[in-house]
Design a protein around this motif. Structure first.
Motif, PDB file in Angstrom:
ATOM      1  N   LEU A  62      21.670  -9.999 -38.273  1.00  0.00           N
ATOM      2  CA  LEU A  62      22.668 -10.873 -38.884  1.00  0.00           C
ATOM      3  C   LEU A  62      22.571 -12.259 -38.253  1.00  0.00           C
ATOM      4  N   ILE A  63      22.442 -13.273 -39.112  1.00  0.00           N
ATOM      5  CA  ILE A  63      22.465 -14.662 -38.667  1.00  0.00           C
ATOM      6  C   ILE A  63      23.559 -15.347 -39.474  1.00  0.00           C
ATOM      7  N   ARG A  64      24.561 -15.906 -38.752  1.00  0.00           N
ATOM      8  CA  ARG A  64      25.726 -16.496 -39.413  1.00  0.00           C
ATOM      9  C   ARG A  64      26.041 -17.848 -38.788  1.00  0.00           C
ATOM     10  N   ALA A  65      26.196 -18.870 -39.638  1.00  0.00           N
ATOM     11  CA  ALA A  65      26.660 -20.186 -39.178  1.00  0.00           C
ATOM     12  C   ALA A  65      28.129 -20.317 -39.547  1.00  0.00           C
ATOM     13  N   THR A  66      28.840 -21.146 -38.791  1.00  0.00           N
ATOM     14  CA  THR A  66      30.234 -21.431 -39.107  1.00  0.00           C
ATOM     15  C   THR A  66      30.379 -22.924 -39.349  1.00  0.00           C
ATOM     16  N   SER A  67      31.529 -23.331 -39.829  1.00  0.00           N
ATOM     17  CA  SER A  67      31.735 -24.758 -40.054  1.00  0.00           C
ATOM     18  C   SER A  67      31.681 -25.539 -38.744  1.00  0.00           C
ATOM     19  N   ALA A  68      32.025 -24.903 -37.646  1.00  0.00           N
ATOM     20  CA  ALA A  68      31.998 -25.576 -36.340  1.00  0.00           C
ATOM     21  C   ALA A  68      30.657 -25.441 -35.637  1.00  0.00           C
ATOM     22  N   ASN A  69      29.880 -24.409 -35.964  1.00  0.00           N
ATOM     23  CA  ASN A  69      28.625 -24.142 -35.261  1.00  0.00           C
ATOM     24  C   ASN A  69      27.514 -23.772 -36.231  1.00  0.00           C
ATOM     25  N   ALA A  70      26.609 -24.719 -36.432  1.00  0.00           N
ATOM     26  CA  ALA A  70      25.413 -24.454 -37.222  1.00  0.00           C
ATOM     27  C   ALA A  70      24.498 -23.501 -36.451  1.00  0.00           C
ATOM     28  N   VAL A  71      23.481 -22.997 -37.126  1.00  0.00           N
ATOM     29  CA  VAL A  71      22.443 -22.197 -36.479  1.00  0.00           C
ATOM     30  C   VAL A  71      21.117 -22.927 -36.651  1.00  0.00           C
ATOM     31  N   HIS A  72      20.420 -23.091 -35.549  1.00  0.00           N
ATOM     32  CA  HIS A  72      19.047 -23.595 -35.612  1.00  0.00           C
ATOM     33  C   HIS A  72      18.174 -22.641 -34.823  1.00  0.00           C
ATOM     34  N   ILE A  73      17.134 -22.138 -35.477  1.00  0.00           N
ATOM     35  CA  ILE A  73      16.169 -21.255 -34.833  1.00  0.00           C
ATOM     36  C   ILE A  73      14.820 -21.948 -34.913  1.00  0.00           C
ATOM     37  N   GLY A  74      14.196 -22.150 -33.752  1.00  0.00           N
ATOM     38  CA  GLY A  74      12.925 -22.857 -33.685  1.00  0.00           C
ATOM     39  C   GLY A  74      11.766 -22.038 -34.222  1.00  0.00           C
ATOM     40  N   ASP A  75      10.564 -22.474 -33.933  1.00  0.00           N
ATOM     41  CA  ASP A  75       9.345 -21.830 -34.419  1.00  0.00           C
ATOM     42  C   ASP A  75       8.976 -20.630 -33.555  1.00  0.00           C
ATOM     43  N   HIS A  76       8.328 -19.658 -34.183  1.00  0.00           N
ATOM     44  CA  HIS A  76       7.746 -18.498 -33.495  1.00  0.00           C
ATOM     45  C   HIS A  76       8.795 -17.713 -32.708  1.00  0.00           C
ATOM     46  N   ARG A 159      36.690 -15.854 -19.905  1.00  0.00           N
ATOM     47  CA  ARG A 159      38.049 -16.312 -20.204  1.00  0.00           C
ATOM     48  C   ARG A 159      38.112 -17.834 -20.294  1.00  0.00           C
ATOM     49  N   GLU A 160      37.409 -18.513 -19.380  1.00  0.00           N
ATOM     50  CA  GLU A 160      37.385 -19.980 -19.390  1.00  0.00           C
ATOM     51  C   GLU A 160      36.693 -20.534 -20.631  1.00  0.00           C
ATOM     52  N   LEU A 161      35.813 -19.745 -21.235  1.00  0.00           N
ATOM     53  CA  LEU A 161      35.101 -20.204 -22.435  1.00  0.00           C
ATOM     54  C   LEU A 161      35.982 -20.146 -23.679  1.00  0.00           C
ATOM     55  N   ASP A 162      37.097 -19.392 -23.625  1.00  0.00           N
ATOM     56  CA  ASP A 162      38.140 -19.393 -24.652  1.00  0.00           C
ATOM     57  C   ASP A 162      37.633 -19.007 -26.045  1.00  0.00           C
ATOM     58  N   PHE A 163      37.201 -17.764 -26.180  1.00  0.00           N
ATOM     59  CA  PHE A 163      36.680 -17.295 -27.470  1.00  0.00           C
ATOM     60  C   PHE A 163      37.662 -17.504 -28.621  1.00  0.00           C
ATOM     61  N   PRO A 164      38.923 -17.024 -28.564  1.00  0.00           N
ATOM     62  CA  PRO A 164      39.797 -17.203 -29.735  1.00  0.00           C
ATOM     63  C   PRO A 164      40.105 -18.668 -30.029  1.00  0.00           C
ATOM     64  N   GLY A 165      40.183 -19.485 -28.998  1.00  0.00           N
ATOM     65  CA  GLY A 165      40.435 -20.903 -29.227  1.00  0.00           C
ATOM     66  C   GLY A 165      39.242 -21.609 -29.828  1.00  0.00           C
ATOM     67  N   TYR A 166      38.061 -21.339 -29.281  1.00  0.00           N
ATOM     68  CA  TYR A 166      36.848 -22.021 -29.719  1.00  0.00           C
ATOM     69  C   TYR A 166      36.422 -21.581 -31.120  1.00  0.00           C
ATOM     70  N   VAL A 167      36.470 -20.289 -31.397  1.00  0.00           N
ATOM     71  CA  VAL A 167      35.976 -19.773 -32.670  1.00  0.00           C
ATOM     72  C   VAL A 167      37.042 -19.824 -33.760  1.00  0.00           C
ATOM     73  N   PHE A 168      38.294 -19.505 -33.416  1.00  0.00           N
ATOM     74  CA  PHE A 168      39.328 -19.374 -34.437  1.00  0.00           C
ATOM     75  C   PHE A 168      40.446 -20.397 -34.329  1.00  0.00           C
ATOM     76  N   GLY A 169      40.419 -21.241 -33.283  1.00  0.00           N
ATOM     77  CA  GLY A 169      41.473 -22.241 -33.123  1.00  0.00           C
ATOM     78  C   GLY A 169      42.827 -21.648 -32.791  1.00  0.00           C
ATOM     79  N   LEU A 170      42.834 -20.502 -32.101  1.00  0.00           N
ATOM     80  CA  LEU A 170      44.072 -19.805 -31.765  1.00  0.00           C
ATOM     81  C   LEU A 170      44.168 -19.582 -30.266  1.00  0.00           C
ATOM     82  N   ASP A 171      45.360 -19.717 -29.731  1.00  0.00           N
ATOM     83  CA  ASP A 171      45.598 -19.474 -28.312  1.00  0.00           C
ATOM     84  C   ASP A 171      45.602 -17.979 -28.033  1.00  0.00           C
ATOM     85  N   ARG A 172      44.884 -17.574 -26.984  1.00  0.00           N
ATOM     86  CA  ARG A 172      44.775 -16.154 -26.620  1.00  0.00           C
ATOM     87  C   ARG A 172      46.146 -15.514 -26.390  1.00  0.00           C
TER      88      ARG A 172
END
Length: 199
Positions: A62-76, A159-172
């Motif tokens: 599965l490869i998924r981009a979001t509006s906040a995070n594009a996906v770039h995969i290089g060569d090879h 925890r410092e990376l803040d998954f729900p805040g960064y990905v969903f804009g919600l406070d944990r």
């Protein structure tokens, strides 16, 4: 199967080979010599996805981009069976083994290896020539690479990376976090109701 999603259609180089049961949806560019095998899903959820040349996406990846995070995969690059990449940047000549998980905002340097069932967490930066061993977790910037049994150290960095805040804009600490998360994310995913198959 190829789908137009929110006005964008996949652009696939004529030398690329896409299996009949693979799904390519939205703003996706696939370069020359790429192979996308059966059951793979490459879906743009508001951000672009670019695969360079000679990228192999194996079965059920599965490869998924979001509006906040594009996906770039290089060569090879090889994306192993059942691997998952969400909103990450993967440099050239990277090996992502079976079952690896690469999260939003992660950056993986050239010639790195993420081995079977390993995780590169949210906003983690792996320098060139890095190795994440089988089942281990890479987390943070600067990166820590730890075995899963060192969960407390992983959690402290995660925890410092803040998954729900960064990905969903919600406070944990939101009392109804999962209610808000599923409703917000469900509304976003509902945009697929208007997708149009184009192949």
């Amino acid at each position: 199967m190829q789908f137009e999603h929110v006005g964008s259609s996949p652009r696939i180089h004529p030398d690329a080979v896409i299996a009949a049961t693979a799904v390519i949806s939205g703003d996706v560019t696939i370069g020359a010599g790429c192979q996308v095998l059966h059951g793979a899903v490459i879906t743009s959820e508001g951000g672009p996805i670019t695969l360079g040349e000679y990228v192999i996406v194996m079965e059920n990846a599965l490869i998924r981009a979001t509006s906040a995070n594009a996906v770039h995969i290089g060569d090879h690059v090889l994306v192993g069976p059942m691997a998952s990449i969400s909103g990450a940047t993967i440099a050239d000549e990277v090996f992502l083994a079976t079952g690896t998980r690469i999260f939003n905002g992660a950056r993986i340097g050239e010639r790195s290896e993420v081995r079977i069932n390993a995780v590169v967490h949210l906003r983690t930066v792996l320098p060139a020539d890095s190795v994440v061993p089988i089942g281990w977790v890479a987390v943070g910037d600067p990166v820590l690479v730890l075995p899963a049994e060192r969960h407390e150290e992983i959690w402290a960095a995660q925890r410092e990376l803040d998954f729900p805040g960064y990905v969903f804009g919600l406070d944990r600490e939101t009392p109804d976090l999962m209610v808000q998360l599923t409703e917000r994310y469900g509304t976003s995913l509902a945009r697929h109701a208007g997708d149009r198959r184009i192949d």
